[in-house]
Write a protein that holds these residues in place. Structure first.
Motif, PDB file in Angstrom:
ATOM      1  N   ASN A 284      41.381  21.120  43.622  1.00 37.63           N
ATOM      2  CA  ASN A 284      42.561  21.962  43.466  1.00 37.63           C
ATOM      3  C   ASN A 284      43.168  21.887  42.072  1.00 37.63           C
ATOM      4  OD1 ASN A 284      42.427  22.884  46.147  1.00 37.63           O
ATOM      5  ND2 ASN A 284      43.440  21.023  46.871  1.00 37.63           N
ATOM      6  N   LEU A 285      42.658  20.990  41.241  1.00 39.74           N
ATOM      7  CA  LEU A 285      43.114  20.911  39.853  1.00 39.74           C
ATOM      8  C   LEU A 285      42.301  21.790  38.922  1.00 39.74           C
ATOM      9  CD1 LEU A 285      43.785  17.058  39.543  1.00 39.74           C
ATOM     10  CD2 LEU A 285      45.447  18.896  39.936  1.00 39.74           C
ATOM     11  N   LEU A 286      41.185  22.350  39.425  1.00 38.78           N
ATOM     12  CA  LEU A 286      40.365  23.233  38.599  1.00 38.78           C
ATOM     13  C   LEU A 286      41.018  24.598  38.484  1.00 38.78           C
ATOM     14  CD1 LEU A 286      36.743  22.421  39.878  1.00 38.78           C
ATOM     15  CD2 LEU A 286      38.020  21.366  38.000  1.00 38.78           C
ATOM     16  N   PRO A 287      40.835  25.293  37.362  1.00 41.50           N
ATOM     17  CA  PRO A 287      41.454  26.625  37.207  1.00 41.50           C
ATOM     18  C   PRO A 287      40.813  27.657  38.131  1.00 41.50           C
ATOM     19  CG  PRO A 287      39.974  26.155  35.366  1.00 41.50           C
ATOM     20  CD  PRO A 287      40.079  24.880  36.160  1.00 41.50           C
ATOM     21  N   GLY A 288      41.621  28.621  38.574  1.00 36.53           N
ATOM     22  CA  GLY A 288      41.101  29.729  39.372  1.00 36.53           C
ATOM     23  C   GLY A 288      41.279  29.577  40.866  1.00 36.53           C
TER      24      GLY A 288
END
Length: 477
Positions: A284-288
């Protein structure tokens, strides 16, 4: 036997004979219907959940496949009900479907020579357990899946050898079940394997295979038009990644740099499914957004499982065992399982724009549910003495497993379905008491068939003169 009696007895006599044979179940079914009427009176609307219910309604309004967890099968049912603009009516129809599941269980078991009391007993959980009745009263897909799977079993097991038309119809029902909840898709493979084991023949096998696979392929093509990916959903990788977060050890796995970003980062949740929504979890910390990385999440999860197969198996066994505790264990802890009807009020999170959209387009009266007196208090006091404790559920599965052994294997197909629907959600994501429910009617069927043994033997035709002799009483002329 029944067809022979119909040929020689007057229609009124046949009706009376049938009625006498099913009086117990008719009384039980009437009580189950009365319970559902009480539920409709005891709550002022259907139960709606964030996020599931509103995702189903949004798909029904816009008729596009959801890009995340839920395929559109249940939303098609909601779309058919849309002209009435009433989620309460949807709940009412689902209550009728729940009664229909009980009728199907009873009918199949009577067909397979179980006595009326035994067939009735096998249908009691789905007819009276508050967990099932509450599913019927909610905008959720569970009852549709249960009805479709039990209907497919009914068609496949009604005859000793499956006719081509029934094999095709069963395949279509299983396809619709898979398009309602993707966990049901592998049941098609189990059904086809069953046809091979029973040597049903080439035509029934091909009929079922075509009827089951064509709808899935068509839906995957529709999904690809909207989301650019030939699939049934866009969450399988995210779910499997969450499953691995309870045991993944990247020092052992040593994933490539791209996948290493998905390793556990110190966030701790009390259940695997909680990692899907935990804002600080690595995915959930990754972009998009989480679902934009579904393929990467799947690749990482498969790598972890193949590197740590015993750890994965241990987690699946541990979580599956929660289904067999005497009293339900909260899992995750924020979700407290209940075996009764709740009493109170449950407001909706009005700040979400999706609620306003489905309210305008589907039902202007969509609102939070609350109890209505005096019916709500009656429901809160509803005793369910036949509550199927997890340990008894395990006994049913054990009995069905025993009935799956031997030359005829009468319980094999429903038992295999029950075991798969119990374990598959845990293996793919996590344990949830709600996900156990579809396995319960199938376990009841399997255990009852194990007791019943072989299918009903063929009876020789009854001659008219025998009926005359048997029905003649004192003083007959």
């Amino acid at each position: 036997m029944t067809s022979s009696l119909v040929a020689v007895l007057p229609p009124a006599t046949v009706v009376q004979a049938v009625a006498r044979g099913h009086r117990l179940f008719a009384a039980v079914l009437a009580l189950a219907a009365a319970l559902r009427v009480l539920v409709m009176l005891g709550y002022d609307t259907a139960q709606l959940y964030w996020y599931d219910s509103f995702t189903y309604l949004d798909t029904a309004v816009n008729l596009r496949p959801n890009g995340a967890f839920h395929p559109a099968g249940y939303s098609w049912f909601l779309w058919l009900m849309r002209p009435f603009h009433s989620v309460e009516l949807v709940a009412g129809v689902q209550h009728v479907i729940g009664l229909g599941v009980g009728v199907m269980i009873y009918s199949l078991l009577r067909r397979r020579s179980l006595p009326g009391w035994g067939a009735t007993l096998a249908a009691v959980p789905v007819l009276f357990d508050p967990a099932f009745v509450r599913l019927e009263h909610a905008i959720l897909s569970d009852m549709q899946v249960i009805a479709l799977v039990v209907g497919a079993l009914l068609l496949m097991m009604w005859h000793e050898r499956v006719p081509v038309r029934l094999a095709a119809a069963a395949g279509l029902l299983l396809a619709l079940a898979g398009l309602t909840r993707t966990a049901a898709v592998p049941l098609i493979g189990l059904a086809l394997l069953h046809l091979l084991i029973r040597r049903a023949g080439r035509r029934p096998f091909l009929a079922m295979a075509l009827a089951a696979t064509l709808p899935l392929l068509a839906y995957a093509g529709w999904y690809a038009q909207h989301h650019g990916r030939f699939a049934l959903s866009g969450s399988d990788g995210v779910a499997l990644w969450a499953r691995t977060m309870t045991f993944a050890d990247c020092s052992l796995v040593q994933p490539p740099p791209e996948e290493a970003r998905l390793c556990p980062n110190g966030t701790v949740a009390d259940a695997a499914s909680e990692y899907v929504w935990a804002p600080t979890a690595s995915l959930n910390l990754l972009p998009g957004g989480r679902f934009a990385h579904n393929d990467l999440a799947r690749s990482f999860a498969v790598r972890v499982i193949t590197s740590q197969p015993l750890d994965y198996l241990a987690e699946v066994v541990k979580d599956t065992s929660l289904a067999f505790t005497w009293e339900p264990v909260p899992h995750p802890r924020r979700m407290n399982p209940t075996t009764s009807f709740p009493h109170g009020s449950w407001p909706l999170p009005e700040q979400h724009a999706l609620i306003g959209e489905v309210r305008r387009a589907y039902d202007p009266d969509i609102r939070g549910m609350r109890s209505v007196e005096p019916f709500g208090s009656l429901l809160a006091a509803y005793p369910y003495p036949w509550f199927l404790h997890g340990t008894l559920f395990g006994v049913l599965l054990l009995a069905g497993g025993i009935g799956s052994i031997g030359r005829r294997r009468p319980a094999l197909l429903p038992w295999a379905f029950a075991m798969f629907l119990l374990v598959a959600p845990v293996a793919a994501l996590d344990f949830d008491h709600r996900y156990v429910l579809p396995a319960i009617p199938l376990a009841c069927l399997a255990a009852a068939l194990a007791v019943a043994g072989t299918p009903r033997p063929r009876c020789r035709p009854v001659r008219r003169e025998e009926i005359t002799v048997r029905t003649a009483g004192p003083g007959s002329s």
